[in-house]
Structures are given as C-alpha cells and as structure tokens.
Design a protein around this motif. Structure first.
Motif, PDB file in Angstrom:
ATOM      1  N   HIS A  42       0.848  -1.188   0.000  1.00 29.28           N
ATOM      2  CA  HIS A  42       0.000   0.000   0.000  1.00 29.28           C
ATOM      3  C   HIS A  42       0.887   1.244   0.000  1.00 29.28           C
ATOM      4  O   HIS A  42       1.945   1.264   0.637  1.00 29.28           O
ATOM      5  N   LYS A  43       0.423   2.279  -0.684  1.00 28.91           N
ATOM      6  CA  LYS A  43       1.219   3.486  -0.836  1.00 28.91           C
ATOM      7  C   LYS A  43       1.387   4.253   0.472  1.00 28.91           C
ATOM      8  O   LYS A  43       2.488   4.738   0.780  1.00 28.91           O
ATOM      9  N   PHE A  44       0.324   4.367   1.265  1.00 31.56           N
ATOM     10  CA  PHE A  44       0.374   5.244   2.424  1.00 31.56           C
ATOM     11  C   PHE A  44       1.447   4.853   3.440  1.00 31.56           C
ATOM     12  O   PHE A  44       2.239   5.713   3.856  1.00 31.56           O
ATOM     13  N   PRO A  45       1.526   3.588   3.887  1.00 34.54           N
ATOM     14  CA  PRO A  45       2.607   3.260   4.843  1.00 34.54           C
ATOM     15  C   PRO A  45       3.997   3.493   4.263  1.00 34.54           C
ATOM     16  O   PRO A  45       4.915   3.895   4.978  1.00 34.54           O
ATOM     17  N   LEU A  46       4.125   3.238   2.956  1.00 28.25           N
ATOM     18  CA  LEU A  46       5.449   3.362   2.350  1.00 28.25           C
ATOM     19  C   LEU A  46       5.877   4.818   2.213  1.00 28.25           C
ATOM     20  O   LEU A  46       7.005   5.190   2.550  1.00 28.25           O
ATOM     21  N   VAL A  47       4.976   5.665   1.709  1.00 24.79           N
ATOM     22  CA  VAL A  47       5.361   7.070   1.505  1.00 24.79           C
ATOM     23  C   VAL A  47       5.509   7.810   2.825  1.00 24.79           C
ATOM     24  O   VAL A  47       6.169   8.859   2.888  1.00 24.79           O
ATOM     25  N   SER A  48       4.953   7.267   3.888  1.00 19.97           N
ATOM     26  CA  SER A  48       5.094   7.940   5.185  1.00 19.97           C
ATOM     27  C   SER A  48       6.485   7.744   5.782  1.00 19.97           C
ATOM     28  O   SER A  48       6.895   8.510   6.672  1.00 19.97           O
ATOM     29  N   ARG A  49       7.199   6.749   5.304  1.00 16.11           N
ATOM     30  CA  ARG A  49       8.540   6.459   5.857  1.00 16.11           C
ATOM     31  C   ARG A  49       9.661   6.606   4.821  1.00 16.11           C
ATOM     32  O   ARG A  49      10.771   6.965   5.183  1.00 16.11           O
ATOM     33  N   SER A  50       9.367   6.322   3.574  1.00 20.32           N
ATOM     34  CA  SER A  50      10.397   6.297   2.539  1.00 20.32           C
ATOM     35  C   SER A  50      10.311   7.542   1.669  1.00 20.32           C
ATOM     36  O   SER A  50       9.294   7.768   0.988  1.00 20.32           O
ATOM     37  N   GLY A  51      11.372   8.316   1.648  1.00 19.89           N
ATOM     38  CA  GLY A  51      11.409   9.493   0.794  1.00 19.89           C
ATOM     39  C   GLY A  51      11.518   9.135  -0.672  1.00 19.89           C
ATOM     40  O   GLY A  51      10.986   9.845  -1.533  1.00 19.89           O
ATOM     41  N   ARG A  52      12.190   8.032  -1.006  1.00 17.11           N
ATOM     42  CA  ARG A  52      12.351   7.641  -2.405  1.00 17.11           C
ATOM     43  C   ARG A  52      11.018   7.241  -3.012  1.00 17.11           C
ATOM     44  O   ARG A  52      10.672   7.679  -4.132  1.00 17.11           O
ATOM     45  N   ILE A  53      10.246   6.421  -2.295  1.00  9.43           N
ATOM     46  CA  ILE A  53       8.940   6.004  -2.820  1.00  9.43           C
ATOM     47  C   ILE A  53       7.978   7.193  -2.870  1.00  9.43           C
ATOM     48  O   ILE A  53       7.164   7.317  -3.795  1.00  9.43           O
ATOM     49  N   ARG A  54       8.069   8.098  -1.899  1.00 10.90           N
ATOM     50  CA  ARG A  54       7.217   9.285  -1.917  1.00 10.90           C
ATOM     51  C   ARG A  54       7.490  10.113  -3.167  1.00 10.90           C
ATOM     52  O   ARG A  54       6.549  10.607  -3.815  1.00 10.90           O
ATOM     53  N   LYS A  55       8.743  10.263  -3.542  1.00 11.77           N
ATOM     54  CA  LYS A  55       9.071  11.040  -4.739  1.00 11.77           C
ATOM     55  C   LYS A  55       8.587  10.347  -5.999  1.00 11.77           C
ATOM     56  O   LYS A  55       8.088  10.996  -6.937  1.00 11.77           O
ATOM     57  N   LEU A  56       8.694   9.016  -6.054  1.00  7.84           N
ATOM     58  CA  LEU A  56       8.224   8.291  -7.226  1.00  7.84           C
ATOM     59  C   LEU A  56       6.715   8.406  -7.385  1.00  7.84           C
ATOM     60  O   LEU A  56       6.197   8.593  -8.496  1.00  7.84           O
ATOM     61  N   VAL A  57       6.002   8.288  -6.295  1.00 10.09           N
ATOM     62  CA  VAL A  57       4.543   8.410  -6.358  1.00 10.09           C
ATOM     63  C   VAL A  57       4.130   9.828  -6.736  1.00 10.09           C
ATOM     64  O   VAL A  57       3.197  10.047  -7.524  1.00 10.09           O
ATOM     65  N   ALA A  58       4.853  10.819  -6.194  1.00 13.34           N
ATOM     66  CA  ALA A  58       4.510  12.214  -6.498  1.00 13.34           C
ATOM     67  C   ALA A  58       4.785  12.548  -7.954  1.00 13.34           C
ATOM     68  O   ALA A  58       4.026  13.312  -8.580  1.00 13.34           O
ATOM     69  N   GLU A  59       5.825  11.981  -8.531  1.00 10.18           N
ATOM     70  CA  GLU A  59       6.148  12.264  -9.930  1.00 10.18           C
ATOM     71  C   GLU A  59       5.111  11.672 -10.876  1.00 10.18           C
ATOM     72  O   GLU A  59       4.870  12.196 -11.966  1.00 10.18           O
ATOM     73  N   HIS A  60       4.468  10.546 -10.483  1.00  7.19           N
ATOM     74  CA  HIS A  60       3.504   9.882 -11.354  1.00  7.19           C
ATOM     75  C   HIS A  60       2.089   9.996 -10.771  1.00  7.19           C
ATOM     76  O   HIS A  60       1.280   9.066 -10.874  1.00  7.19           O
ATOM     77  N   ARG A  61       1.785  11.137 -10.136  1.00  4.23           N
ATOM     78  CA  ARG A  61       0.459  11.312  -9.528  1.00  4.23           C
ATOM     79  C   ARG A  61      -0.629  11.341 -10.589  1.00  4.23           C
ATOM     80  O   ARG A  61      -1.728  10.801 -10.394  1.00  4.23           O
ATOM     81  N   ASP A  62      -0.375  11.969 -11.726  1.00  3.05           N
ATOM     82  CA  ASP A  62      -1.385  12.089 -12.771  1.00  3.05           C
ATOM     83  C   ASP A  62      -1.668  10.758 -13.441  1.00  3.05           C
ATOM     84  O   ASP A  62      -2.810  10.479 -13.842  1.00  3.05           O
ATOM     85  N   THR A  63      -0.671   9.922 -13.582  1.00 13.70           N
ATOM     86  CA  THR A  63      -0.847   8.634 -14.272  1.00 13.70           C
ATOM     87  C   THR A  63      -1.278   7.521 -13.332  1.00 13.70           C
ATOM     88  O   THR A  63      -1.513   6.394 -13.780  1.00 13.70           O
ATOM     89  N   ASP A  64      -1.341   7.837 -12.030  1.00 13.42           N
ATOM     90  CA  ASP A  64      -1.765   6.846 -11.031  1.00 13.42           C
ATOM     91  C   ASP A  64      -0.879   5.590 -11.126  1.00 13.42           C
ATOM     92  O   ASP A  64      -1.322   4.505 -11.523  1.00 13.42           O
ATOM     93  N   ILE A  65       0.408   5.762 -10.744  1.00  8.59           N
ATOM     94  CA  ILE A  65       1.379   4.664 -10.812  1.00  8.59           C
ATOM     95  C   ILE A  65       0.948   3.516  -9.917  1.00  8.59           C
ATOM     96  O   ILE A  65       0.473   3.698  -8.789  1.00  8.59           O
ATOM     97  N   SER A  66       1.069   2.293 -10.428  1.00  7.85           N
ATOM     98  CA  SER A  66       0.659   1.116  -9.656  1.00  7.85           C
ATOM     99  C   SER A  66       1.785   0.090  -9.521  1.00  7.85           C
ATOM    100  O   SER A  66       1.689  -0.822  -8.700  1.00  7.85           O
ATOM    101  N   LYS A  67       2.863   0.221 -10.333  1.00  8.60           N
ATOM    102  CA  LYS A  67       3.963  -0.728 -10.261  1.00  8.60           C
ATOM    103  C   LYS A  67       5.284   0.019 -10.321  1.00  8.60           C
ATOM    104  O   LYS A  67       5.469   0.870 -11.184  1.00  8.60           O
ATOM    105  N   VAL A  68       6.188  -0.293  -9.385  1.00 11.77           N
ATOM    106  CA  VAL A  68       7.492   0.358  -9.292  1.00 11.77           C
ATOM    107  C   VAL A  68       8.565  -0.734  -9.211  1.00 11.77           C
ATOM    108  O   VAL A  68       8.439  -1.680  -8.424  1.00 11.77           O
ATOM    109  N   GLU A  69       9.607  -0.572 -10.028  1.00 11.47           N
ATOM    110  CA  GLU A  69      10.750  -1.503  -9.986  1.00 11.47           C
ATOM    111  C   GLU A  69      11.925  -0.820  -9.306  1.00 11.47           C
ATOM    112  O   GLU A  69      12.380   0.229  -9.752  1.00 11.47           O
ATOM    113  N   LEU A  70      12.381  -1.412  -8.236  1.00  6.29           N
ATOM    114  CA  LEU A  70      13.516  -0.873  -7.477  1.00  6.29           C
ATOM    115  C   LEU A  70      14.784  -1.609  -7.915  1.00  6.29           C
ATOM    116  O   LEU A  70      15.020  -2.767  -7.547  1.00  6.29           O
TER     117      LEU A  70
END
Length: 621
Positions: A42-70
C-alpha cells in the motif's frame, strides 16, 4: 529454466510472507519489484517512511502509478521485506547479521529523520554504534555482511567504523593481557611472565573469515594501533593456511609434483599471496621462516609480481641461518627441460644473505671488538649457511639438467672464510662429477678449484687421493697436503719426547711448522681473504726456505762422510782419531757447535747454500 523456477518459487514465498503481515481487508494499490520478486503493498505506509517512494509516487500522480521496480536495491528482497515491515509498524529484531543491510537499504529508500521520527536509518545507526562497535565478534560479522554491500557500505562509513573498533579492541585486550602477566619475582622486582600464546589474541581465528580486501584493511589498522608484530604474524599465517589449503603442495616442502593451475582460482590465490606479503611485519622472526618459504613457493607457482618475490627473498636472506634443507628445495615450475629445483631463486636468496651479512659486519666493526672472530653472531650464521649450501649442492648435483655455471654460482656465492672444512663441498662436487661423467677436463679443473684441499679432513683427503674422477692436478695437491699432514703428525710425536729447540739452536720441525698448522686451520677462517692469502704465501715461502736448508745440510753431511772415509784409509789410528774428533766437532746434525772455531760452515759452503736457496725460492715463486 531452473532460474525461472527459482524466481517463481521466491515470488510465491514472498507473496505468502506478505500475506501474513499486510492489511488483508484493504486491497493493495502499488506493486514493487525487487530483484525479480514482487511485493503487493500500500502506498500510504510506504510514503510515510520512505522518501524515495514518496518522490516516485509524487512524480507519477497524474498517471496513477501502480507498479514500481527498485533496481540494485542493497540486500535484495529479504532486506526490502524488513524495510517494508518497518513501514507497516511491524516489529522485528535488529541483529549483527542484518544491521549493515538495514543501514544501506534505509539510505537507498531515504528512510531518514527528515520523513519520519525514529526512522529505520537512525535505528540501525544507533544499534551499530552502541552495540556492534563495542563487540569484536559482532564487528567481524558486520564486515562479512558488508562484502556484498560495497561500495555503499564504505560510503556510509560502516566498514571503517567496524575496522577501527576491531583494531582498538584488539589493542586494548593485548594491553590488558600484558598487565595481567606482570608479576613480582622473588627479589621483589616487577617483570612480565612470558607465555607462548597471549590470551588477548583470540581474535586471530575470527579474522580469517573475512575477504582478503577487508582483512588487509583490518591488519593495516591494527599495525597503526600498535598491535604486537607476533600477533600480526600469527594472524597472517592462520589466514594464509585457510585460503591456500587447496594448493596443499605449496606448503609441503618435500613435494616435488607440479600442480595444474586452475584459472578460476588462480587469480584469487595470487591476490591473497601478494596481499599477505605486503602485510608482513618488518621485524625478524615475526613469522616462521618455513611460512616465508611457503609463500615464496606460492609466489613462484602463481607467477606473482617481481616485487612480491624479491621482498620474500630479501626477508628469507636476512634469516637464512635458521633455514633447513627442505626449505631451500623450491620446485621449478618452468618447462620440462629445466632443472628440477629453482636454483636461480636460491642464488638470489644467498646474494641477499651475503649482502646483509656484509652490512652487519661493517656495523659491528665500528662498535664491537673482535667482530670478525669465528664466535661472533654473523660468523656463526655464516658457518651455518655454508653447511646448508653444501647440503643443498649435494641434493641438486645429481640433476642431469643442472648446468655447470649454475652449480658454480651457488658454490661460489659465499666468501672463502665461510667454510672452515671443505668436506661438504668436496662431497657435492664429487656427486656432480659422478652424475656428469662427460664433463670436459677444463670444466672439471674449474670445478675442483673451489676446493681448498688443505681444509679437507683426514678421511676426505684419503678418499680424494684415490678418486679417479678428480683431475690429476687436484690429486697431486691432495697427496702433497697429506704428506705435509703426516710429517707434522710425526714431528709432533717427536716433539713430545725432546725439547722445542734442537742442537745448535735451530728450531725443530715441530715448531717450524706450528704457525702453518694454526693458520691453515679454523683460525684462518676469521682472517680477511687478502690477509689470509698473504699469510699463506709467506708461510709457504718459509717452508720452502727450510726445505732448502735441510737439503744443503744433507749435502754437507755426505761430503764430510766421504772425507772421513778417505782419512781413515790414509792415516794412522792416532791421526784418524784426531781427524775424527775434528770432523765431529765441525758438523752438527741440527746446527753448528757452540765452539768458536767450528761454529760456522766454510765460506764456500755458505755461498753454495745461499745460491741454492735463492734459486729454489725463485723457481717455486
């Protein structure tokens, strides 16, 4: 196919593990892929602790990102699972086996205090500083985990903190063990009780599990902190024996079999040997000389750098007097037509020993009285090495591929005064002549010039006198010196019965050649080669003069004997007795009479004696 099945099974197990601790009633809205493993989270627990995931989600807010490869996440899927658990607030234990991975993954995911209080990064750093760095065993475990986390673990200073902690801890424990060994003697003086193994060196076994690059950094830090060279040496020996056990023949001095090198492990073992040689303490005897020879065999076999091999040869040369014959028998790993043993390496070691011995003698000459005496430490070492070289020559002499030039350069690598007895050298040369029967006469003469036949024992001299393999000139020399030795022994036996001076004041043969016997014995070894040669020439000249005098004395006796017979035939009994008394008074078997009238020979006899002596000396010189 097998890799795909492993990835599928790993993904299934990850999903199974995730289903145990993620929210079951809330559907996942983001999928993260780490090294082929997917996590539905889930996005909320991750973005609350991880700055990297928060930035990735924020960059793709319009496209509603659902999959991220680390990509290249340190620690892999298992470490990311721990970081995700931390984001979900699920407790787990931080240990020495995962703290390095947690520090690296928190830096990768930017789980810092900037995004949440008491985040994963600060928790892992606190455990590393307060728990791990105060325990030597834990520091070693963390360094092991850092082997797969470089260079990020180095950038985060995880490695250097653990290395400094290990060096400080080892140094402190050695100091503590040294204080515990202090005790008072019976006289009340404080001294240290020497033990074969210090209790503070238990860490030696633990360090052997490290990779060579980290092990090198730990040992370097220990040297800077002042850890004892003996402890450093034991640690290096222990590490080398563990890393090079696959090449067991390298550490077996008696093994002469050539090992086929495996290209896969060759590079790693070569790196280990070169690194250990660079870490050797500068102090002598910090490591056994057998270990140095084992490293040298490895360096020759693995074709290590020239600087590495020269360093080992220099170290071995500085303590060659404690080496054994098995140590010197270094197998040759060159082409099939070469010698069985590496003679060139041994020659360089001997050159290092001779140079080191000369420098030590020069230093001792300025500060120590009688530094050139046979009982000085450098001279004793020289005698031991000379005996070792003679045994080595006898061992390599039967090799059919051994050229005369290599044999000569080994035999002539030590100064003349290194050998007080030439029996060992004669034995080695005899073995070489027996194994190389087709050797030309000039080469045989060149080989036998190395032998000082005056320094052969009675048994070796008797053997050499009947040895048909020796050149005729050498056999004549042996017979000459054996004759002189026999004459000296006979004169010594006569000297026990009579005094040291014969009739007429002429010294007896025992005292005449006493100085020759002394100077040609063991004491001549302590003289410098130039003085020894001059002394031998002077004594040889004196011996020839004395032989000439004895020959002239014999001529006088024969001439007087003829005169006496002629007088006996012509004169009466009274005249004969008078003449006989006069003749007896004039002659003396060991010298002239003390009477003034007959104390000196005739002028003609004196002139003849002088001319014969001068002619004899001129011909012999």
């Amino acid at each position: 196919m097998e890799k795909q099945q492993q990835q599928l099974s790993l993904a299934k197990s990850s999903r199974h593990r995730c289903s145990e601790w993620i929210f079951r009633d809330v559907p996942s809205d983001i999928t993260l892929e780490v090294n082929g493993t997917t996590f539905s989270l889930h996005k909320f627990p991750l973005v609350s602790r991880s700055g990297r995931i928060r930035k990735l989600v924020a960059e793709h807010r319009d496209t509603d990102i659902s999959k991220v490869e680390l990509l290249n996440l340190p620690g892999g899927a298992e470490t990311f699972e721990l970081a995700a658990k931390f984001c979900y607030g699920i407790n787990f234990e931080i240990m020495s086996t995962n703290v390095a991975q947690l520090c690296c993954v928190s830096d990768y995911l930017e789980m810092t205090e900037e995004y949440a209080k008491d985040n994963l990064g600060s928790r892992a750093e606190e455990y590393l500083d307060s728990i791990v760095c105060k325990n030597l065993e834990m520091c070693v475990e963390v360094l092991q985990q850092c082997e797969s986390l470089l260079p990020l673990a180095d950038e985060l200073k995880i490695v250097c903190r653990c290395i400094d902690a290990i060096a400080s801890k080892a140094c402190a424990e050695q100091i503590a063990s040294s204080f515990s060994r202090l005790e008072y003697s019976s006289s009340g003086r404080l001294h240290m009780n020497r033990q074969t193994k210090c209790e503070g060196d238990w860490w030696i076994e633990d360090l052997s599990v490290l990779r060579i690059d980290l092990f090198q950094r730990v040992i370097t830090a220990m040297k800077c902190r002042g850890v004892r060279p003996e402890s450093i040496g034991v640690s290096l020996v222990n590490y080398a024996q563990k890393e090079l056990t696959k090449k067991s023949s390298l550490w077996n001095p008696s093994s002469q079999t050539k090992v086929d090198l495996v290209s896969g492990s060759n590079g790693q073992e070569k790196l280990v040997v070169e690194t250990i040689v660079g870490l050797l303490p500068v102090e002598k005897l910090a490591v056994p000389i057998t270990f140095l020879f084992g490293l040298l065999r490895s360096a020759v076999m693995l074709d290590c750098t020239i600087a590495c091999r020269l360093d080992l040869e220099r170290r071995i040369g500085s303590q060659l007097d404690i080496a054994t014959l098995d140590d010197l028998l270094i197998p040759s790993f060159k082409h099939a037509g070469d010698t069985l043993f590496d003679v060139d390496t041994v020659h360089r070691i001997l050159v290092n020993f001779s140079q080191q011995d000369d420098s030590e003698e020069e230093m001792e000459d300025a500060s120590v009285f009688e530094s050139d005496s046979p009982h000085s430490p450098s001279q004793t070492a020289l005698f031991k090495v000379a005996k070792l070289v003679d045994n080595y020559l006898a061992e390599i002499a039967p090799d059919a591929n051994l050229k005369l030039a290599k044999f000569l350069v080994i035999a002539d690598s030590l100064p003349d005064h290194a050998r007080t007895l030439h029996d060992g050298l004669y034995r080695a040369i005899d073995i070489y002549l027996k194994a190389h029967q087709g050797l030309p006469e000039p080469d045989r003469k060149k080989l036998c010039k190395l032998i000082d036949f005056q320094k052969l024992s009675q048994e070796a001299g008797a053997h050499a006198a009947q040895n048909e393999r020796l050149p005729l000139q050498s056999i004549v020399q042996v017979l000459y010196f054996e004759q002189i030795r026999l004459r000296n022994s006979l004169c010594s036996s006569y000297g026990d019965e009579d005094g040291g001076v014969g009739g007429g004041g002429i010294p007896k043969p025992t005292t005449i050649h006493q100085s020759w016997r002394i100077s040609s014995g063991a004491l001549s070894a302590a003289m410098s080669p130039r003085d020894n040669y001059a002394s031998l020439r002077r004594e040889n000249r004196e011996l020839k003069l004395e032989l000439a005098r004895l020959r002239m004395r014999l001529n006088d006796l024969e001439r007087e004997h003829v005169c006496m017979k002629r007088d006996m035939e012509k004169s009466s009994s009274r005249k004969f007795m008078t003449s006989f008394s006069r003749k007896i008074g004039k002659l003396g078997f060991f010298g002239h009479s003390s009477s003034r009238g007959s104390s000196s020979p005739s002028k003609h006899s004196y002139r003849t004696d002088s001319k014969v002596i001068e002619r004899t000396c001129a011909s012999t010189d």
